[in-house]
Design a protein around this motif. Structure first.
Motif, PDB file in Angstrom:
ATOM      1  N   SER A 130      38.968   7.352  11.752  1.00 52.85           N
ATOM      2  CA  SER A 130      38.205   7.541  10.525  1.00 52.85           C
ATOM      3  C   SER A 130      36.752   7.867  10.860  1.00 52.85           C
ATOM      4  N   LEU A 131      36.155   8.728  10.048  1.00 56.13           N
ATOM      5  CA  LEU A 131      34.775   9.139  10.257  1.00 56.13           C
ATOM      6  C   LEU A 131      33.826   8.061   9.752  1.00 56.13           C
ATOM      7  N   PRO A 132      32.613   7.998  10.313  1.00 52.27           N
ATOM      8  CA  PRO A 132      31.654   6.994   9.845  1.00 52.27           C
ATOM      9  C   PRO A 132      31.284   7.217   8.385  1.00 52.27           C
ATOM     10  N   GLU A 133      31.090   6.126   7.675  1.00 56.00           N
ATOM     11  CA  GLU A 133      30.690   6.209   6.271  1.00 56.00           C
ATOM     12  C   GLU A 133      29.208   6.533   6.183  1.00 56.00           C
ATOM     13  N   SER A 134      28.711   6.674   4.980  1.00 58.86           N
ATOM     14  CA  SER A 134      27.319   7.093   4.789  1.00 58.86           C
ATOM     15  C   SER A 134      26.314   6.059   5.286  1.00 58.86           C
ATOM     16  N   ASP A 135      26.651   4.769   5.235  1.00 59.38           N
ATOM     17  CA  ASP A 135      25.718   3.738   5.682  1.00 59.38           C
ATOM     18  C   ASP A 135      25.908   3.364   7.153  1.00 59.38           C
ATOM     19  N   GLU A 136      26.775   4.069   7.884  1.00 57.05           N
ATOM     20  CA  GLU A 136      27.026   3.797   9.293  1.00 57.05           C
ATOM     21  C   GLU A 136      26.439   4.913  10.160  1.00 57.05           C
ATOM     22  N   ILE A 137      25.991   4.534  11.346  1.00 57.07           N
ATOM     23  CA  ILE A 137      25.435   5.511  12.279  1.00 57.07           C
ATOM     24  C   ILE A 137      26.068   5.317  13.652  1.00 57.07           C
ATOM     25  N   ILE A 138      25.915   6.318  14.499  1.00 52.87           N
ATOM     26  CA  ILE A 138      26.467   6.273  15.850  1.00 52.87           C
ATOM     27  C   ILE A 138      25.356   5.865  16.803  1.00 52.87           C
ATOM     28  N   GLY A 139      25.690   4.981  17.735  1.00 50.31           N
ATOM     29  CA  GLY A 139      24.724   4.517  18.719  1.00 50.31           C
ATOM     30  C   GLY A 139      25.327   4.470  20.105  1.00 50.31           C
ATOM     31  N   LYS A 140      24.458   4.368  21.089  1.00 55.30           N
ATOM     32  CA  LYS A 140      24.877   4.295  22.487  1.00 55.30           C
ATOM     33  C   LYS A 140      24.361   2.984  23.078  1.00 55.30           C
ATOM     34  N   ILE A 141      25.236   2.275  23.794  1.00 59.24           N
ATOM     35  CA  ILE A 141      24.864   1.017  24.421  1.00 59.24           C
ATOM     36  C   ILE A 141      23.901   1.321  25.567  1.00 59.24           C
ATOM     37  N   VAL A 142      22.710   0.729  25.512  1.00 54.50           N
ATOM     38  CA  VAL A 142      21.714   0.922  26.551  1.00 54.50           C
ATOM     39  C   VAL A 142      21.732  -0.244  27.520  1.00 54.50           C
TER      40      VAL A 142
ATOM     41  N   ARG B  59      18.737   8.487  15.847  1.00 54.20           N
ATOM     42  CA  ARG B  59      17.346   8.829  15.540  1.00 54.20           C
ATOM     43  C   ARG B  59      16.416   8.512  16.699  1.00 54.20           C
ATOM     44  N   GLY B  60      16.955   7.877  17.773  1.00 54.37           N
ATOM     45  CA  GLY B  60      16.145   7.553  18.934  1.00 54.37           C
ATOM     46  C   GLY B  60      15.538   6.159  18.904  1.00 54.37           C
ATOM     47  N   GLU B  61      15.900   5.334  17.931  1.00 52.05           N
ATOM     48  CA  GLU B  61      15.372   3.977  17.828  1.00 52.05           C
ATOM     49  C   GLU B  61      16.222   3.019  18.656  1.00 52.05           C
ATOM     50  N   GLU B  62      15.556   2.075  19.329  1.00 50.39           N
ATOM     51  CA  GLU B  62      16.265   1.059  20.117  1.00 50.39           C
ATOM     52  C   GLU B  62      16.140  -0.293  19.421  1.00 50.39           C
ATOM     53  N   TYR B  63      17.256  -1.009  19.335  1.00 49.04           N
ATOM     54  CA  TYR B  63      17.269  -2.343  18.746  1.00 49.04           C
ATOM     55  C   TYR B  63      18.527  -3.082  19.163  1.00 49.04           C
ATOM     56  N   LEU B  64      18.604  -4.363  18.798  1.00 49.62           N
ATOM     57  CA  LEU B  64      19.745  -5.197  19.137  1.00 49.62           C
ATOM     58  C   LEU B  64      20.808  -5.125  18.052  1.00 49.62           C
ATOM     59  N   VAL B  65      22.070  -5.144  18.482  1.00 49.76           N
ATOM     60  CA  VAL B  65      23.196  -5.227  17.556  1.00 49.76           C
ATOM     61  C   VAL B  65      24.122  -6.332  18.038  1.00 49.76           C
TER      62      VAL B  65
ATOM     63  N   GLN C 135      34.749  17.918  16.671  1.00 49.24           N
ATOM     64  CA  GLN C 135      35.512  18.903  15.906  1.00 49.24           C
ATOM     65  C   GLN C 135      35.164  18.837  14.430  1.00 49.24           C
ATOM     66  N   GLN C 136      34.869  17.652  13.922  1.00 50.82           N
ATOM     67  CA  GLN C 136      34.535  17.476  12.509  1.00 50.82           C
ATOM     68  C   GLN C 136      33.038  17.678  12.239  1.00 50.82           C
ATOM     69  N   ASN C 137      32.272  18.020  13.272  1.00 49.91           N
ATOM     70  CA  ASN C 137      30.816  18.227  13.180  1.00 49.91           C
ATOM     71  C   ASN C 137      30.083  16.991  12.664  1.00 49.91           C
ATOM     72  N   VAL C 138      30.507  15.836  13.119  1.00 54.87           N
ATOM     73  CA  VAL C 138      29.865  14.576  12.751  1.00 54.87           C
ATOM     74  C   VAL C 138      29.037  14.046  13.918  1.00 54.87           C
ATOM     75  N   TRP C 139      29.315  14.514  15.119  1.00 52.97           N
ATOM     76  CA  TRP C 139      28.643  13.995  16.310  1.00 52.97           C
ATOM     77  C   TRP C 139      27.167  14.389  16.281  1.00 52.97           C
ATOM     78  N   PRO C 140      26.248  13.409  16.485  1.00 53.43           N
ATOM     79  CA  PRO C 140      24.813  13.715  16.416  1.00 53.43           C
ATOM     80  C   PRO C 140      24.336  14.584  17.578  1.00 53.43           C
ATOM     81  N   LYS C 141      23.373  15.443  17.296  1.00 55.76           N
ATOM     82  CA  LYS C 141      22.810  16.337  18.312  1.00 55.76           C
ATOM     83  C   LYS C 141      22.061  15.542  19.380  1.00 55.76           C
ATOM     84  N   PHE C 142      21.572  14.353  19.018  1.00 53.60           N
ATOM     85  CA  PHE C 142      20.817  13.512  19.951  1.00 53.60           C
ATOM     86  C   PHE C 142      21.653  13.122  21.161  1.00 53.60           C
TER      87      PHE C 142
END
Length: 184
Positions: free
Chosen positions: A19-31, A45-51, A98-105
């Motif tokens: 399933s694709l992310p909903e409008s209030d969800e974003i994709i992040g990378k574990i740093v 968006r380039g912001e770093e924080y804890l999850v 393929q669904q063009n949901v992946w962020p350019k970042f």
């Protein structure tokens, strides 16, 4: 539901839910993995924080640095500003592209990691097939190490473990046989 059944359900959901992310969800990378089920992420968006990792994933799915996740942001959090809702594997990333949901970042980072994984799998398959390339490169590396050994015999180039106290050798001018004769 038993503990094993819950783990099986969570693993199945992680691997097969496209399933694709909903409008209030974003994709992040574990740093960075902070411990205590907290992870430092960088979002699209380039912001770093804890999850935080929800209890359903704990002791079932392990995350490493560089893994991608879908996050639900928590507005009222001071330190922890999000919660992981989905863990993305390489199949999910391909589907999101393929669904063009992946962020350019993350576009170049994920392609580099996939290319690295493909290169390592090619090398592994070549090793398993008994390719001559690996034997010759192993021989060349042995030749290099032998020539390096003859060039420098110094112990200062060896790895020193900083967690161990340095060994101090005391040199004595007297013979060990002389000290034994004085005691008698």
């Amino acid at each position: 539901m038993t503990c094993f059944a819950k783990q099986k359900f969570v693993i199945d959901e992680t691997l097969n839910d496209f399933s694709l992310p909903e409008s209030d969800e974003i994709i992040g990378k574990i740093v960075k993995v902070r411990g205590n089920n907290l992870h430092e992420v960088i979002d699209e968006r380039g912001e770093e924080y804890l999850v935080s990792m929800p209890t359903k994933f704990r002791k079932t799915i392990w995350l490493m640095r560089g893994d991608f996740v879908v996050l639900h942001q928590i507005e009222e959090g001071k330190k922890v500003k999000g919660e992981i809702t989905k863990i993305l594997k390489k199949d999910h990333i391909k589907y999101y592209r393929q669904q063009n949901v992946w962020p350019k970042f993350f576009e170049s980072e994920s392609q580099d990691s996939e290319n690295l994984k493909e290169t390592s799998s090619d090398a592994n398959s070549h090793r398993e097939s008994g390719g001559q390339l690996n034997r010759s490169t192993d021989q060349t590396s042995c030749d290099r190490s032998n020539s390096e050994d003859s060039d420098s015999e110094s112990d200062s180039e060896l790895f020193q473990n900083p967690n161990r106290p340095p060994l101090v050798y005391e040199s004595s001018d007297s013979d060990p046989s002389e000290t034994g004769s004085e005691e008698e």
